[in-house]
Design a protein around this motif. Structure first.
Motif, short mmCIF file in Angstrom:
data_model
loop_
_atom_site.label_atom_id
_atom_site.label_comp_id
_atom_site.label_asym_id
_atom_site.label_seq_id
_atom_site.Cartn_x
_atom_site.Cartn_y
_atom_site.Cartn_z
N GLY A 1 53.85 8.48 35.57
CA GLY A 1 54.70 7.74 36.51
C GLY A 1 53.90 7.10 37.63
N THR A 2 52.77 7.72 38.02
CA THR A 2 51.99 7.15 39.11
C THR A 2 50.66 6.56 38.66
OG1 THR A 2 51.23 9.40 39.58
CG2 THR A 2 52.94 8.55 40.99
N LYS B 1 44.02 3.58 36.33
CA LYS B 1 44.66 2.55 37.16
C LYS B 1 46.00 3.07 37.62
CE LYS B 1 43.04 -1.81 35.07
NZ LYS B 1 42.00 -2.18 36.03
N ARG B 2 46.50 2.54 38.72
CA ARG B 2 47.83 2.94 39.17
C ARG B 2 48.88 2.31 38.26
NH1 ARG B 2 48.57 5.70 43.53
NH2 ARG B 2 50.74 5.10 43.63
N THR B 3 49.97 3.02 38.04
CA THR B 3 51.01 2.48 37.18
C THR B 3 51.80 1.38 37.89
OG1 THR B 3 51.23 4.69 36.23
CG2 THR B 3 52.92 3.12 35.67
N THR C 1 63.19 5.18 26.52
CA THR C 1 63.64 5.22 27.91
C THR C 1 62.62 5.99 28.72
OG1 THR C 1 64.83 7.27 27.49
CG2 THR C 1 66.12 5.25 27.38
N ALA C 2 62.40 5.53 29.95
CA ALA C 2 61.45 6.22 30.83
C ALA C 2 61.99 6.15 32.25
CB ALA C 2 60.08 5.58 30.73
N PRO C 3 62.83 7.12 32.62
CA PRO C 3 63.41 7.09 33.96
C PRO C 3 62.34 7.08 35.05
CG PRO C 3 63.96 9.14 32.79
CD PRO C 3 63.28 8.26 31.83
N ASN C 4 61.15 7.60 34.71
CA ASN C 4 60.08 7.66 35.71
C ASN C 4 59.23 6.39 35.77
OD1 ASN C 4 60.95 10.18 36.32
ND2 ASN C 4 59.34 11.24 35.18
N LEU C 5 59.56 5.39 34.98
CA LEU C 5 58.84 4.11 35.05
C LEU C 5 59.83 3.02 35.46
CD1 LEU C 5 56.62 4.35 31.83
CD2 LEU C 5 55.86 4.51 34.18
N SER C 6 60.50 3.25 36.55
CA SER C 6 61.56 2.38 37.09
C SER C 6 62.44 1.80 35.98
CB SER C 6 61.01 1.30 38.01
OG SER C 6 60.06 0.50 37.35
N ILE D 1 52.70 11.02 51.84
CA ILE D 1 53.88 10.94 50.99
C ILE D 1 53.71 9.81 49.98
CG2 ILE D 1 56.32 10.34 50.95
CD1 ILE D 1 56.84 12.16 53.08
N ASP D 2 53.95 10.13 48.74
CA ASP D 2 53.89 9.15 47.68
C ASP D 2 55.28 8.53 47.55
OD1 ASP D 2 53.48 7.67 45.51
OD2 ASP D 2 52.81 9.30 44.19
N GLU D 3 55.46 7.33 48.18
CA GLU D 3 56.79 6.72 48.22
C GLU D 3 57.27 6.31 46.83
OE1 GLU D 3 58.68 6.03 50.91
OE2 GLU D 3 57.35 6.31 52.64
N ASN D 4 56.32 5.97 45.95
CA ASN D 4 56.71 5.46 44.63
C ASN D 4 56.70 6.53 43.56
OD1 ASN D 4 56.99 2.77 45.48
ND2 ASN D 4 54.76 2.57 45.51
N ALA D 5 56.67 7.79 43.98
CA ALA D 5 56.64 8.85 42.98
C ALA D 5 57.90 8.78 42.13
CB ALA D 5 56.54 10.21 43.65
N PRO D 6 57.75 9.11 40.85
CA PRO D 6 58.91 9.10 39.96
C PRO D 6 59.97 10.07 40.49
CG PRO D 6 56.88 9.59 38.77
CD PRO D 6 56.54 9.57 40.21
N GLY D 7 61.21 9.65 40.47
CA GLY D 7 62.29 10.54 40.89
C GLY D 7 62.44 10.63 42.40
N GLY D 8 61.84 9.68 43.13
CA GLY D 8 61.95 9.69 44.59
C GLY D 8 60.64 10.08 45.20
N MET D 9 60.54 9.94 46.53
CA MET D 9 59.24 10.20 47.15
C MET D 9 58.85 11.67 47.03
SD MET D 9 59.82 10.06 51.13
CE MET D 9 61.35 9.81 51.92
#
Ligand SMILES: [Zn+2]
Length: 337
Positions: free
Chosen positions: A13-14, A34-36, A88-93, A221-229
């Motif tokens: 996710g990240t 690389k960052r996702t 489906t990948a809920p953690n990849l927006s 804080i990782d703001e873009n973490a999967p499932g919220g910060m």
């Protein structure tokens, strides 16, 4: 015997992590990261996967005359392994229906196989890590979510809908917190990094003293973490090292629920060994130290005494090595035809 090398890609996710693995030893010879960047679209993500793959192959500097012969990709979500599509990948927006295998096959000119991240990492631990030689094994990974996989007779037991081992969605509290899946009282809602973060931020808001106040700052804080910060695992480790009461108390609670879920898994499956890994366990070994005795104590006496609960050995590389092993399976299958 000629050495064979496989490329493994861990799509998280990240971040996207790729590595060239020696398939006979599990050693990672070259890697790239690389960052996702969850905001981007499907086309950019597929392009970025290809870039990380070619970077890793270049970094490996394989001896002359030897080549990477297969590739595997692990993705955080539901996959169609036959077609190599991430459904489906809920953690990849919410990106869905990604033809990952086809896109990479075109780019790399290699056979590519796609699998689920947790099941792949379990394959890595089974072959080269803390699960080596174990017949009945359960792997549990605590990160942004809580994932699990079952090994039986030296093989992954995926189940008819490929969801066997989903320990993160065991009920540990009747009618409890909402889980990301929509259910209530699931382990993931108590022991994942996302759940731990939620509790800590609420307590900080309430005015509880904690070193987190100083540590957090802008980068914590990782703001873009999967499932919220989410608070970074390394930062939790720093707070533990400073004996922060709030963080210790929160981890104690998360570890207790993790232990209870493991106890249920022990009673239900009678595993010889449980391997605990994932970002949070890697950074904060305390979580295993809290969970393991609770699991053994709360389980039935006989299977509880038998089971060993150990940390994962491959660490950050579990995904990459597991992906490479998964990719190599396709070559073996193709070779049999
Ligand atoms: Zn759930």
């Amino acid at each position: 015997m000629a050495k064979s090398y496989g490329l493994g890609i861990d799509l998280g996710g990240t971040k996207i992590l790729a590595g060239v693995t020696d398939l006979s030893t599990g050693k990672v010879l070259g890697s790239a990261k690389k960052r996702t960047n969850s905001a981007e679209g499907a086309k950019e993500l597929l392009g970025r996967l290809g870039d990380v793959a070619t970077d890793a192959i270049a970094d490996a500097k394989l001896p002359k005359g030897t080549f990477v012969t297969s590739a595997g990709v692990l993705a955080p979500g539901q996959v169609d392994p036959e077609r190599g599509v991430l459904l489906t990948a809920p953690n990849l927006s919410g990106l869905g229906n990604l033809p990952i295998a086809e896109s990479l096959e075109d780019r790399l000119d290699l056979p590519v196989r796609l699998g689920n991240d947790v099941q792949g990492a379990a394959l890595g631990e089974l072959r080269f890590g803390a699960g080596k030689g174990v017949d009945r094994l359960v792997c549990v990974f605590v990160g942004t979510g809580v994932g699990g996989a079952i090994i039986r007779g030296g093989e992954l037991d995926r189940g008819p809908s490929a969801t066997a081992g989903e320990i993160g969605h065991l009920v540990v509290f009747a009618g409890g917190r909402f889980c990301g899946c929509g259910g209530r009282g699931h382990l993931e809602a108590y022991a994942s990094r996302t759940a731990i973060t939620r509790v800590l931020l609420e307590e900080l808001r309430r005015g509880r003293p904690s070193v987190l106040r100083d540590l957090l700052g802008a980068a914590g804080i990782d703001e873009n973490a999967p499932g919220g910060m989410a608070i970074r695992s390394g930062l939790l480790a720093k707070a533990v090292a400073q004996n922060d009461e709030l963080v210790l108390e929160t981890l104690q609670e998360a570890g207790r629920y993790l232990g209870l879920a493991l106890a249920s898994a022990i009673n239900f499956y009678n595993p010889e060994r449980i391997v605990l890994g994932g970002g949070v366990v890697e950074a904060v070994p305390l979580l295993l130290e809290i969970a393991a005795p609770i699991a053994k104590r709360e389980a039935l006496a006989v299977p509880g005494a038998l089971v060993e609960i150990v940390p994962s050995k491959l660490g950050d590389n579990a995904g990459v090595v597991g992906a490479a092993l998964l990719g190599a399976q396709s070559v073996q299958v193709a070779g049999l035809r």
